[in-house]
Design a protein around this motif. Structure first.
Motif, short mmCIF file in Angstrom:
data_model
loop_
_atom_site.label_atom_id
_atom_site.label_comp_id
_atom_site.label_asym_id
_atom_site.label_seq_id
_atom_site.Cartn_x
_atom_site.Cartn_y
_atom_site.Cartn_z
N PRO A 130 -6.53 -5.54 8.31
CA PRO A 130 -6.24 -4.18 8.75
C PRO A 130 -6.99 -3.86 10.04
O PRO A 130 -7.84 -4.62 10.48
N TYR A 149 -4.03 -10.09 4.78
CA TYR A 149 -3.92 -8.88 5.60
C TYR A 149 -5.21 -8.59 6.34
O TYR A 149 -6.29 -8.56 5.75
N ARG A 189 -9.16 -1.62 10.51
CA ARG A 189 -10.51 -1.10 10.34
C ARG A 189 -11.40 -2.08 9.59
O ARG A 189 -10.93 -3.07 9.05
N THR A 190 -12.69 -1.76 9.52
CA THR A 190 -13.60 -2.58 8.73
C THR A 190 -13.38 -2.22 7.27
O THR A 190 -13.69 -1.11 6.85
N TYR A 191 -12.86 -3.16 6.51
CA TYR A 191 -12.56 -2.84 5.12
C TYR A 191 -13.53 -3.49 4.16
O TYR A 191 -13.33 -3.52 2.96
N LEU A 192 -14.60 -4.06 4.72
CA LEU A 192 -15.59 -4.70 3.88
C LEU A 192 -16.77 -3.77 3.66
O LEU A 192 -17.04 -2.89 4.46
N ASP A 193 -17.47 -4.01 2.55
CA ASP A 193 -18.64 -3.21 2.24
C ASP A 193 -19.74 -3.51 3.25
O ASP A 193 -20.24 -4.63 3.30
N ASP A 197 -11.73 3.26 3.66
CA ASP A 197 -11.53 1.96 4.30
C ASP A 197 -11.58 0.79 3.34
O ASP A 197 -10.76 -0.13 3.41
N GLU A 198 -12.53 0.81 2.41
CA GLU A 198 -12.63 -0.29 1.45
C GLU A 198 -11.37 -0.40 0.60
O GLU A 198 -11.08 -1.47 0.05
N GLY A 199 -10.64 0.70 0.52
CA GLY A 199 -9.40 0.69 -0.24
C GLY A 199 -8.40 -0.30 0.30
O GLY A 199 -7.55 -0.81 -0.44
N TYR A 200 -8.48 -0.58 1.62
CA TYR A 200 -7.57 -1.57 2.20
C TYR A 200 -7.83 -2.94 1.61
O TYR A 200 -6.94 -3.79 1.56
N LEU A 211 0.83 -1.20 0.00
CA LEU A 211 0.00 0.00 0.00
C LEU A 211 0.86 1.25 0.00
O LEU A 211 0.37 2.36 -0.21
#
Lengths: 232, 124, 262
Positions: free
Chosen positions: A80, A78, A82-86, C80-83, A53
């Motif tokens: 992360p 990975y 934070r919540t990185y899902l939709d 955030d979704e970018g992760y 990244l």
């Protein structure tokens, strides 16, 4: 076998501020390593570099001998902070997503862990509590048969029972071919599951050792040593 | 099984101690098959490598042996187990006497205290 | 991989955009009712009002589609979704392509639905015959006044439309990508980047089309729009396409090397 992670004089700056001022680090495969350091130490910068990244300003970083890119993204799983899902999507749709893009994603394992936790795959993420969402993300990440798992604060913001479950999942999913890097503040909670620890501060590696070595030499836990080393 | 690991001693030596206790106290009987490294590690919430290290040392000591495909087993050698038990007992006693010494009691005084304490219990 | 990205992009966008187009459909029916009511003098006020609302809603839906897709580009790749998206084992260009293609398709869908809606309204009033009469009038005018056949006019128009859709989205994408490299006020910088890109592209287009201006000046006595029209159109499209390629490179470079997720 090459090191799962190898950093040489790794430097990363944000404008005038230097986040990593020359990281030299080698992590052998098959270890669970704790990446420990105070806020602003450069931990998250290092993790972003591992995951492609960010791009180094100078020096090198290699995952299993490869420069971060498409090939490393295939073998690095990975999680992360934070919540990185939709949020609007259903769990089962996200599973299809992971299946589509990751060859090493094990669908059965994911469904297994979900049913263990009584999480309905038809539920949408936005209907879940924060703790449940974190568990879902962890399950997805651990259901991949990766060579390096990169977990950023996997147990922060989660109740103690869930923490135990998460640590348990990490232990039981561990296999000798996989390595795990865990970045966290909650050292005392995870100390027992770590092989190695790396103290990082001011953009440099301050210490690399094993948990037992530290306890043996210093006669105190890693948590206690950390508090000493990084006293405010 | 509660492992009660404390945080300032190396983990693997605490694991060895706990496993020895389990063997001596009969939680594991001689010849029993013990759970896999993974299961034990998950139970103790420790790193499987650390558990492996502890088991390897127990193997070296002969308390545990592994059969390639079937797993790890407690030794059938009851004498060895008894020896380990005795050794631990002696360690406990030595520690006790040392602590009593720190309190200011000499060996003979300590023994007298033990006898009167025991008599007191019998009279209850 | 690209097809998978496209598939997921469609799945993610179809709910919201589907609802928008259903709203469009309902509005069309409302419009047809209004236009039929207008025959009755009693209802003149309401029907005029309704027709105005119809037009406004048509415009609003088109704008909403654009805004939704542009915001989605930002949210999905740079928050955030970018992760998730930027750690997928795919080329960054595929991430851009998939969004561009899906935005393009939805724009076409929106355009077709809008035209269809207007057509329905028009046809509910006139007969098919008079419709074709008007059509022929337009065709004749095109040939006589501009010197192009209706078919080449349509072709140029459609080509221009398609190019400009892609151009428009990419310009937004590039502005967003530039803006997100900043530490704070990302949206503000994106808007600033958009303005700068707009100015630059206007300068480039004007310079690129200047030859035609000179050409026209040289032909003052025999100024013939026929000879210039098609080449002019095609050249402006070529410039747009060149800018499209430039914007794509910039966006791709930023996503590959200058990602700034928080």
């Amino acid at each position: 076998m090459s090191n799962i992670l190898e950093c040489q004089s790794l430097v990363k700056k944000y404008g005038l501020k230097t986040a990593l001022s020359g990281i030299d680090l080698k992590i052998e495969p098959g270890h669970i390593t704790g990446l420990l350091g105070p806020n602003g130490s450069g931990k998250s910068t290092l993790i972003k570099l591992i995951n492609g990244l960010l791009v180094p300003d100078s020096g090198s970083i290699k995952i299993n001998g490869l420069t971060p890119g498409i090939e490393t993204k295939k073998i690095v799983s990975y999680l992360p902070e934070r919540t990185y899902l939709d949020n609007a999507s259903k769990v089962k749709d996200i599973i299809v997503f992971f299946e589509d893009f990751y060859d090493n994603f094990n669908k059965e394992k994911a469904y297994d862990m979900l049913s263990h936790l009584n999480i309905n795959p038809n539920d949408r993420l936005k209907t879940m509590s924060k703790g449940t969402k974190e568990k879902v993300q962890l399950i997805l990440v651990m259901s991949r048969d990766a060579e390096l798992y990169c977990l950023d604060e996997p147990i922060a913001g989660v109740d103690p029972a869930a923490r135990d479950y998460i640590l348990n999942t990490i232990i039981s999913n561990y296999n000798e071919n996989a390595s795990i890097i865990i970045s966290t503040h909650l050292i005392s909670d995870i100390e027992n599951i770590l092989d190695d620890i790396v103290f990082i501060a001011d953009g440099k590696v301050k210490l690399k050792s094993t948990v037992d070595d530290i306890r043996f030499k210093e006669g105190k836990s890693v948590d206690a040593l950390f508090r000493e080393v990084f006293k405010c | 099984m509660t492992w009660n690991l404390n945080s300032d001693r190396p983990i693997y030596s605490q694991l060895i101690d706990k496993l020895k206790m389990d063997i001596i106290s009969g939680v594991y009987n001689p010849g029993d098959k013990i759970p896999s490294v993974r299961e034990l590690a998950a139970d103790a919430s420790v790193n499987p490598n650390t558990m492996q290290k502890a088991l390897a040392e127990l193997e070296r000591d002969g308390l545990v042996f592994s059969q390639r495909t079937s797993g790890r087993f407690i030794t059938e050698d009851k004498n060895m187990i008894k020896n380990v038990k005795n050794q631990l007992a002696i360690e406990q006693i030595t520690e006790f006497f040392e602590r009593m010494n720190q309190l200011g009691y000499k060996k003979e005084e300590t023994i007298k205290l033990i006898e009167s304490a025991l008599r007191g219990k019998e009279n209850e | 991989m690209l097809s998978k990205l496209i598939k997921h992009e469609f799945n993610a966008t179809s709910k919201t955009l589907g609802i928008l187009h259903i709203a469009l459909f309902i509005t069309t029916i409302m419009g047809i009712i209004a236009i039929n009511l207008s025959k009755n003098d009693n209802y003149e006020y309401i029907s005029s009002l309704t027709l105005i609302i119809y037009v406004l809603i048509l415009i609003a839906v088109a704008v909403a589609v654009l805004i939704y897709l542009v915001v989605r580009f930002y949210r999905n790749l740079f928050t955030d979704e970018g992760y998730l998206m930027n750690t997928l084992p795919v080329k960054p260009s595929y991430l851009i392509f998939s969004k561009l293609i899906v935005s393009f398709v939805w724009s076409i869908i929106n355009f077709v639905c809008t035209i269809f809606s207007i057509l329905l309204l028009v046809l509910s009033q006139t007969s098919i015959a008079s419709f074709f009469d008007t059509w022929n009038e337009i065709t004749k005018y095109a040939w006589n006044e501009i010197g192009v056949s209706i078919s080449s006019l349509l072709f140029l128009g459609i080509l221009g439309g398609l190019v400009s859709i892609i151009y428009m989205f990419l310009m937004f994408y590039t502005s967003i990508a530039i803006g997100q490299t900043m530490r704070t006020h990302k949206v503000l910088f994106s808007m600033g980047a958009y303005v700068v890109l707009y100015i630059i592209s206007q300068i480039i287009s004007t310079m690129g089309l200047m030859p035609f201006g000179f050409f026209a000046l040289l032909q003052t006595d025999n100024l013939n729009i026929e000879t210039i029209f098609t080449p002019l159109m095609l050249s402006s499209y070529a410039i747009s396409i060149a800018l499209i390629v430039l914007y794509f490179f910039i966006t791709n470079y930023i996503i590959s090397k200058k990602l700034n997720l928080e």
